[in-house]
Scaffold this motif. Structure first.
Motif, PDB file in Angstrom:
ATOM      1  N   VAL A 209       0.812  -1.214   0.000  1.00  0.00           N
ATOM      2  CA  VAL A 209       0.000   0.000   0.000  1.00  0.00           C
ATOM      3  C   VAL A 209       0.854   1.276   0.000  1.00  0.00           C
ATOM      4  N   ILE A 210       2.113   1.140   0.402  1.00  0.00           N
ATOM      5  CA  ILE A 210       3.074   2.244   0.279  1.00  0.00           C
ATOM      6  C   ILE A 210       4.353   1.676  -0.319  1.00  0.00           C
ATOM      7  N   LYS A 211       4.793   2.255  -1.426  1.00  0.00           N
ATOM      8  CA  LYS A 211       5.966   1.751  -2.135  1.00  0.00           C
ATOM      9  C   LYS A 211       6.931   2.900  -2.375  1.00  0.00           C
ATOM     10  N   LYS A 212       8.127   2.755  -1.820  1.00  0.00           N
ATOM     11  CA  LYS A 212       9.151   3.794  -1.910  1.00  0.00           C
ATOM     12  C   LYS A 212       8.610   5.144  -1.451  1.00  0.00           C
ATOM     13  N   GLY A 213       7.837   5.101  -0.376  1.00  0.00           N
ATOM     14  CA  GLY A 213       7.322   6.324   0.217  1.00  0.00           C
ATOM     15  C   GLY A 213       6.076   6.877  -0.431  1.00  0.00           C
ATOM     16  N   GLU A 214       5.552   6.234  -1.470  1.00  0.00           N
ATOM     17  CA  GLU A 214       4.382   6.745  -2.186  1.00  0.00           C
ATOM     18  C   GLU A 214       3.184   5.824  -1.977  1.00  0.00           C
ATOM     19  N   LEU A 215       2.035   6.438  -1.741  1.00  0.00           N
ATOM     20  CA  LEU A 215       0.796   5.681  -1.573  1.00  0.00           C
ATOM     21  C   LEU A 215       0.393   5.013  -2.878  1.00  0.00           C
ATOM     22  N   GLN A 216      -0.052   3.774  -2.770  1.00  0.00           N
ATOM     23  CA  GLN A 216      -0.549   3.026  -3.929  1.00  0.00           C
ATOM     24  C   GLN A 216      -2.073   3.100  -3.929  1.00  0.00           C
ATOM     25  N   HIS A 217      -2.589   4.093  -4.642  1.00  0.00           N
ATOM     26  CA  HIS A 217      -4.024   4.386  -4.582  1.00  0.00           C
ATOM     27  C   HIS A 217      -4.873   3.233  -5.112  1.00  0.00           C
ATOM     28  N   LYS A 218      -4.428   2.594  -6.180  1.00  0.00           N
ATOM     29  CA  LYS A 218      -5.200   1.491  -6.755  1.00  0.00           C
ATOM     30  C   LYS A 218      -5.308   0.328  -5.763  1.00  0.00           C
ATOM     31  N   THR A 219      -4.221   0.054  -5.073  1.00  0.00           N
ATOM     32  CA  THR A 219      -4.230  -1.038  -4.091  1.00  0.00           C
ATOM     33  C   THR A 219      -5.137  -0.704  -2.924  1.00  0.00           C
ATOM     34  N   LEU A 220      -5.072   0.549  -2.462  1.00  0.00           N
ATOM     35  CA  LEU A 220      -5.940   0.966  -1.363  1.00  0.00           C
ATOM     36  C   LEU A 220      -7.408   0.847  -1.756  1.00  0.00           C
ATOM     37  N   LYS A 221      -7.719   1.247  -2.999  1.00  0.00           N
ATOM     38  CA  LYS A 221      -9.100   1.157  -3.471  1.00  0.00           C
ATOM     39  C   LYS A 221      -9.541  -0.294  -3.591  1.00  0.00           C
ATOM     40  N   LYS A 222      -8.632  -1.153  -4.068  1.00  0.00           N
ATOM     41  CA  LYS A 222      -8.949  -2.573  -4.204  1.00  0.00           C
ATOM     42  C   LYS A 222      -9.209  -3.214  -2.845  1.00  0.00           C
ATOM     43  N   LEU A 223      -8.447  -2.801  -1.845  1.00  0.00           N
ATOM     44  CA  LEU A 223      -8.610  -3.345  -0.494  1.00  0.00           C
ATOM     45  C   LEU A 223      -9.743  -2.669   0.273  1.00  0.00           C
ATOM     46  N   ARG A 224     -10.320  -1.610  -0.331  1.00  0.00           N
ATOM     47  CA  ARG A 224     -11.351  -0.806   0.337  1.00  0.00           C
ATOM     48  C   ARG A 224     -10.833  -0.299   1.685  1.00  0.00           C
ATOM     49  N   LEU A 225      -9.606   0.229   1.622  1.00  0.00           N
ATOM     50  CA  LEU A 225      -8.933   0.738   2.812  1.00  0.00           C
ATOM     51  C   LEU A 225      -8.779   2.248   2.670  1.00  0.00           C
ATOM     52  N   ASP A 226      -9.484   3.009   3.506  1.00  0.00           N
ATOM     53  CA  ASP A 226      -9.377   4.464   3.421  1.00  0.00           C
ATOM     54  C   ASP A 226      -8.206   4.948   4.275  1.00  0.00           C
ATOM     55  N   MET A 227      -7.928   6.236   4.183  1.00  0.00           N
ATOM     56  CA  MET A 227      -6.763   6.783   4.856  1.00  0.00           C
ATOM     57  C   MET A 227      -6.890   6.721   6.374  1.00  0.00           C
ATOM     58  N   ASP A 228      -8.106   6.891   6.882  1.00  0.00           N
ATOM     59  CA  ASP A 228      -8.286   6.812   8.339  1.00  0.00           C
ATOM     60  C   ASP A 228      -7.892   5.435   8.864  1.00  0.00           C
ATOM     61  N   ASN A 229      -8.325   4.390   8.154  1.00  0.00           N
ATOM     62  CA  ASN A 229      -7.970   3.035   8.573  1.00  0.00           C
ATOM     63  C   ASN A 229      -6.473   2.784   8.437  1.00  0.00           C
ATOM     64  N   LEU A 230      -5.885   3.276   7.347  1.00  0.00           N
ATOM     65  CA  LEU A 230      -4.448   3.094   7.143  1.00  0.00           C
ATOM     66  C   LEU A 230      -3.647   3.799   8.232  1.00  0.00           C
ATOM     67  N   LEU A 231      -4.055   5.016   8.565  1.00  0.00           N
ATOM     68  CA  LEU A 231      -3.355   5.757   9.615  1.00  0.00           C
ATOM     69  C   LEU A 231      -3.496   5.067  10.973  1.00  0.00           C
ATOM     70  N   THR A 232      -4.647   4.451  11.216  1.00  0.00           N
ATOM     71  CA  THR A 232      -4.843   3.700  12.455  1.00  0.00           C
ATOM     72  C   THR A 232      -3.880   2.521  12.526  1.00  0.00           C
ATOM     73  N   LEU A 233      -3.772   1.788  11.414  1.00  0.00           N
ATOM     74  CA  LEU A 233      -2.847   0.656  11.368  1.00  0.00           C
ATOM     75  C   LEU A 233      -1.404   1.116  11.548  1.00  0.00           C
ATOM     76  N   MET A 234      -1.072   2.275  10.993  1.00  0.00           N
ATOM     77  CA  MET A 234       0.279   2.816  11.154  1.00  0.00           C
ATOM     78  C   MET A 234       0.562   3.161  12.606  1.00  0.00           C
ATOM     79  N   ARG A 235      -0.410   3.797  13.266  1.00  0.00           N
ATOM     80  CA  ARG A 235      -0.187   4.188  14.662  1.00  0.00           C
ATOM     81  C   ARG A 235      -0.044   2.973  15.571  1.00  0.00           C
ATOM     82  N   GLU A 236      -0.699   1.874  15.206  1.00  0.00           N
ATOM     83  CA  GLU A 236      -0.529   0.647  15.981  1.00  0.00           C
ATOM     84  C   GLU A 236       0.906   0.136  15.905  1.00  0.00           C
ATOM     85  N   LYS A 237       1.628   0.540  14.857  1.00  0.00           N
ATOM     86  CA  LYS A 237       3.047   0.181  14.706  1.00  0.00           C
ATOM     87  C   LYS A 237       3.962   1.315  15.163  1.00  0.00           C
ATOM     88  N   ASP A 238       3.388   2.288  15.879  1.00  0.00           N
ATOM     89  CA  ASP A 238       4.159   3.433  16.398  1.00  0.00           C
ATOM     90  C   ASP A 238       4.759   4.274  15.279  1.00  0.00           C
TER      91      ASP A 238
END
Length: 229
Positions: free
Chosen positions: A99-128
């Protein structure tokens, strides 16, 4: 009548408990860890069927027990297929998605996974991790967890980076005594003698194993000892 019903309920509950215990042990640790969505659903289904068994009797009880055994057998067959056939693994378990490749968001992958930015940011914060700028790669695993590889300048220092040579570890921290009882299996696996153990306890001023609440072998070969109150 009530007495017979109580006895039957106790017997059915005991049989259900034993069957469920054997089945879950046979399915292995992968099922218990719920590595994928399929494992998660299977675990819920097994628990639901087992809960219903307790209140059943007669033919319904036998039929439901048979359904539980058959469900677990199907789960086992699927696990075998997943191990032997990689294509089946992808179809049944899914595959990691970047979902992030070389520092860039992969929008098509996020859309395919039906993963919005709020959910992605939540998952990131769980990893500190609190900023996308810190991430080189981010991968959504088949179980829905997020794996992150930070950019080199954001990664924590390790001893190799500052030319510190760590001392080799002789052992992995291992339980030796628990509640006054020696863990003989660990002693055997580590080739530790009882003379060595008694000498270590003597160095701590302890004469009897029964006086030890917890003892743990340390990486350098020393023994951590906690005495009973």
């Amino acid at each position: 009548m009530n007495g017979n019903y109580l006895i039957q309920a106790l017997l059915s509950t005991t049989l259900s408990f034993l069957v469920l215990l054997l089945l879950t042990r046979s399915l292995g640790k992968k099922q218990m860890s719920q590595l994928t969505f399929f494992n998660y659903i299977t675990g819920i289904t097994i628990g639901s069927i087992a809960a219903n068994i307790v209140t059943l009797e007669g033919e319904d009880f036998v039929q439901t027990i048979s359904s539980l055994i058959w469900w677990c057998l199907l789960t086992y067959v699927v696990d075998v297929l997943v191990i032997k056939f990689p294509k089946a693994r992808v179809f049944l378990d899914g595959e990691p998605s970047i979902v992030i490749k070389k520092g860039e968001l992969q929008h098509k992958t996020l859309k395919k996974l039906r993963l919005d930015m709020d959910n992605l940011l939540t998952l990131m914060r769980e990893k500190d991790v609190f900023s996308i700028m810190d991430i080189d790669y981010a991968i959504v695993e088949p179980n829905g967890e997020l794996t992150i590889l930070k950019k080199p300048d954001k990664q924590a220092l390790i001893k190799k980076d500052i030319d510190i040579i760590p001392e080799p570890q002789l052992y992995m921290p291992t339980q030796i005594i628990i509640s006054g009882f020696i863990v003989r299996k660990n002693m055997k696996e580590l080739n530790l003698s009882y003379d060595w153990l008694y000498e270590q306890l003597h160095n701590h001023g302890i004469d009897k194993v029964e006086d030890v609440f917890y003892a743990e072998l340390q990486p350098d070969g020393s023994l951590f000892v906690d005495i009973k109150n």
